[in-house]
Design an enzyme around this catalytic site. Structure first.
Site, PDB file in Angstrom:
ATOM      1  N   LYS A  20      39.829  41.822  30.581  1.00  0.00           N
ATOM      2  CA  LYS A  20      38.705  42.731  30.806  1.00  0.00           C
ATOM      3  C   LYS A  20      37.589  42.478  29.782  1.00  0.00           C
ATOM      4  O   LYS A  20      37.793  41.752  28.789  1.00  0.00           O
ATOM      5  CB  LYS A  20      39.230  44.178  30.714  1.00  0.00           C
ATOM      6  CG  LYS A  20      40.237  44.515  31.838  1.00  0.00           C
ATOM      7  CD  LYS A  20      40.723  45.956  31.722  1.00  0.00           C
ATOM      8  CE  LYS A  20      41.640  46.328  32.889  1.00  0.00           C
ATOM      9  NZ  LYS A  20      42.083  47.749  32.807  1.00  0.00           N
ATOM     10  N   TYR A  60      39.653  47.514  43.076  1.00  0.00           N
ATOM     11  CA  TYR A  60      40.280  48.807  42.770  1.00  0.00           C
ATOM     12  C   TYR A  60      40.187  49.752  43.973  1.00  0.00           C
ATOM     13  O   TYR A  60      39.924  50.950  43.814  1.00  0.00           O
ATOM     14  CB  TYR A  60      39.609  49.435  41.550  1.00  0.00           C
ATOM     15  CG  TYR A  60      40.016  48.819  40.217  1.00  0.00           C
ATOM     16  CD1 TYR A  60      41.364  48.764  39.827  1.00  0.00           C
ATOM     17  CD2 TYR A  60      39.065  48.320  39.337  1.00  0.00           C
ATOM     18  CE1 TYR A  60      41.737  48.215  38.603  1.00  0.00           C
ATOM     19  CE2 TYR A  60      39.442  47.775  38.098  1.00  0.00           C
ATOM     20  CZ  TYR A  60      40.771  47.730  37.742  1.00  0.00           C
ATOM     21  OH  TYR A  60      41.149  47.201  36.524  1.00  0.00           O
ATOM     22  N   ASN A 123      41.906  48.788  27.452  1.00  0.00           N
ATOM     23  CA  ASN A 123      43.260  48.199  27.473  1.00  0.00           C
ATOM     24  C   ASN A 123      43.290  46.712  27.807  1.00  0.00           C
ATOM     25  O   ASN A 123      44.333  46.162  28.144  1.00  0.00           O
ATOM     26  CB  ASN A 123      44.204  49.024  28.364  1.00  0.00           C
ATOM     27  CG  ASN A 123      43.799  49.045  29.826  1.00  0.00           C
ATOM     28  OD1 ASN A 123      42.796  48.440  30.204  1.00  0.00           O
ATOM     29  ND2 ASN A 123      44.578  49.729  30.645  1.00  0.00           N
ATOM     30  N   HIS A 126      44.270  43.169  32.940  1.00  0.00           N
ATOM     31  CA  HIS A 126      44.758  43.629  34.250  1.00  0.00           C
ATOM     32  C   HIS A 126      45.857  42.691  34.719  1.00  0.00           C
ATOM     33  O   HIS A 126      45.790  41.479  34.496  1.00  0.00           O
ATOM     34  CB  HIS A 126      43.618  43.602  35.275  1.00  0.00           C
ATOM     35  CG  HIS A 126      44.114  43.669  36.695  1.00  0.00           C
ATOM     36  ND1 HIS A 126      44.401  44.867  37.314  1.00  0.00           N
ATOM     37  CD2 HIS A 126      44.424  42.693  37.600  1.00  0.00           C
ATOM     38  CE1 HIS A 126      44.854  44.622  38.547  1.00  0.00           C
ATOM     39  NE2 HIS A 126      44.870  43.312  38.739  1.00  0.00           N
ATOM     40  N   GLU A 137      44.371  39.879  45.505  1.00  0.00           N
ATOM     41  CA  GLU A 137      43.454  39.816  44.367  1.00  0.00           C
ATOM     42  C   GLU A 137      43.023  38.379  44.079  1.00  0.00           C
ATOM     43  O   GLU A 137      41.850  38.117  43.772  1.00  0.00           O
ATOM     44  CB  GLU A 137      44.117  40.454  43.135  1.00  0.00           C
ATOM     45  CG  GLU A 137      44.250  41.971  43.283  1.00  0.00           C
ATOM     46  CD  GLU A 137      45.130  42.621  42.223  1.00  0.00           C
ATOM     47  OE1 GLU A 137      45.598  41.932  41.293  1.00  0.00           O
ATOM     48  OE2 GLU A 137      45.354  43.845  42.336  1.00  0.00           O
TER      49      GLU A 137
END
Ligand code: IDP
Ligand code: MG
Length: 160
Positions: A20, A60, A123, A126, A137
């Protein structure tokens, strides 16, 4: 050396792993790649990309209606991400284990989130949560020619 001739064709799965924007900005790209490489997984796709809203809404899609989705969108759009397709035995489930829990504070030391971050909104990575979603994905983030079938020279020393 192990025989290169009688190699059984294993049905290898792939996972979509993404670093990310915070992971990229913090210079953790190399460390995260190294963990997957050292575990024995094979890189099948890799690129840096600035995501946009349309792409993230597809990625998402199960979270679009959540109250925190605008915040998630702002987070994920705040800088480029590193898109990766990793291939190997049980890589989807093992990738999730290597990442740790969604909340970094609940992540065991030794996991990526458990070693490098502290908050759910920072965080750093992914990982696909099922083989089916991994396939979706990878198809979403990569063009067909960007995911490459190739043989690793280490294959016979990683798989019996
Ligand atoms: P995952 O990344 O561990 O699969 P998801 O539930 O798919 O977790 O959520 C996507 C991302 O949205 C998380 O990694 C985190 O950055 C953020 N997020 C998810 N759920 C929450 C939540 O309940 N509170 C805050 N942030 C969340
Ligand atoms: Mg998820």
């Amino acid at each position: 050396a192990p025989s290169a001739v009688s190699r059984p064709t294993m049905a290898m799965e792939r996972s979509y792993i993404m670093i990310k924007p915070d992971g990229v900005q913090r210079g953790l790209v190399g460390k995260i790649i190294t963990r997957f490489e050292e575990r024995g997984y094979k890189l099948a796709g890799l690129k840096l990309k600035q995501a946009d809203e349309a792409l993230l809404k597809k990625h998402y899609k199960d979270l679009v209606d959540k109250p925190f989705f605008p915040k998630l969108l702002a987070y994920m759009i705040s800088g480029p991400v590193v898109c990766m397709a990793w291939e190997g035995k049980d890589v989807v489930a093992m990738g999730r284990k290597m990442l740790g829990e969604t909340n970094p504070l609940a992540s065991a030391p030794g996991t990526i989130r458990g070693d490098f971050c502290l908050e759910v909104w920072r965080n750093i990575c992914h990982g696909s949560d099922s083989v089916e979603n991994a396939d979706k994905e990878i198809a979403l983030w990569f063009g067909e020619a960007e995911v490459v079938d190739h043989e690793s020279a280490m294959q016979d020393w990683i798989y019996e």
